[in-house]
Design an enzyme around this catalytic site. Structure first.
Site: not given
Length: 340
Positions: A12, A102, A116, A224-225, A228, A256-257
């Site tokens: 990035d 990116f 990208f 769900l951010g 949780g 998330g990763d």
């Protein structure tokens, strides 16, 4: 335990423009645009979903196998990955393209102009899993993360043909895949990862109801951010695992990763899905409080303390041995665990 993570490898290039893009857009002259912005800041970060997940697994001691395509500029990145416990010997290095990139400029009002470049990622469709199996032996789990769409389909088909458990993580590629392709990616994965928006988009793309999707996977995990994680399984009530709180939100990119890496590690250690989600939520906080998807420093004692604080001593006791010992030694057999 051998976990192969297939998917994108990217860098990035992030720039900051202190002014406003809109100040340079002239009404009535938008048919032909030629603009230049002076960026005073540049950050170059290592990224790509598969690489991010692999780094998290590597730091937890799982020695993951990264499968993807990178460019001729990959040497420094490859060294970084190896230093973080990632096997990169099955990464295809293109001789004609750069690593996927990116490039994004953000103005003072958080508006963004981005491009990208897929680059070497387009060659991932040429990578098969059989040579990897020939090199390391049978795989216990393959993660099919966002990638060149043809590569995602190929890896899914190979897992089915070879009888290898796999995790489907279509993520941002959902918007670019047709109905038949998304349905093919959901040909009974052991795990399915989505965020809340993607869980709705997935049903729209497939034309399947929630129950029909659940009938095609063992465990459906939806992030769900700040709320949780929700865990769904056919015939059971959904379980919501709250997020770990009390950590400054510095940069949500890659959170998330990191969660996926923690969840996969928990399953490799034969914990229940709920316990794996708790580990994933705790690991995600390290990415959240750090700028960059892979720049966090993982202290396992601190990780265990965050688990204990958020979920109680029972959770930390269950994870103490694999976390404070050698994670790889604790991961025997299949990732199927107890199905809990």
């Amino acid at each position: 335990m051998r976990i192969a993570v297939t998917g994108s490898i990217a860098t990035d290039h992030l720039m900051a423009f202190q002014g406003r893009f809109t100040d340079q857009l002239l009404t009535g002259s938008l048919e032909k645009v030629s603009l230049s912005f002076l960026a005073e800041e540049l950050e170059i970060r290592r990224g790509g979903v598969a690489a991010n997940i692999a780094v998290g697994l590597g730091r937890l001691g799982l020695a993951p196998l990264l499968v993807g395509a990178a460019g001729s500029d990959f040497a420094d990145y490859q060294l970084w990955l190896k230093q973080n416990g990632v096997d990169t010997d099955s990464v295809t290095v293109s001789t004609t393209r750069h690593t996927a990139r990116f490039v994004c400029t953000t103005d003072s009002e958080q508006n963004q102009i981005a491009t990208f470049y897929t680059g070497a990622m387009s060659e991932a469709r040429e990578i098969g899993l059989r040579p990897l199996i020939g090199r390391v032996g049978r795989l216990d789990m393959v993660v099919v993360a966002p990638n060149d769409p043809a590569a995602m389909l190929r890896h899914t088909q190979e897992c089915i043909a070879l009888g290898i458990p796999f995790a489907a993580d279509p993520s941002q590629q959902l918007a670019h895949l047709g109905r038949s392709d998304v349905r093919e990616l959901l040909d009974h994965p052991q795990l399915l990862f989505t965020n809340e928006y993607e869980s709705v988009l997935l049903q729209e793309r497939t034309g399947w109801t929630e129950q029909q999707v659940l009938g095609r996977t063992d465990v459906w995990v939806t992030t769900l951010g700040a709320d949780g994680v929700r865990i769904r399984r056919a015939g059971r009530r959904p379980v919501t695992v709250p997020a770990v709180t009390g950590v400054p939100a510095v940069d949500p990119t890659g959170v998330g990763d990191a969660f996926r890496a923690g969840f996969l590690a928990g399953r490799a250690w034969h914990t229940s899905a709920e316990r794996a989600a708790q580990l994933g939520c705790a690991l995600a906080t390290f990415a959240l409080e750090t700028v960059g998807t892979q720049e966090y420093t993982l202290d396992r004692t601190t990780l265990l303390e965050r688990v204990r604080h958020a979920y109680g001593p029972g959770a930390s006791d269950d994870l103490a041995v694999p976390l404070l010992g050698d994670g790889e030694d604790a991961a025997h057999g299949s990732a199927a665990g107890d199905g809990g």
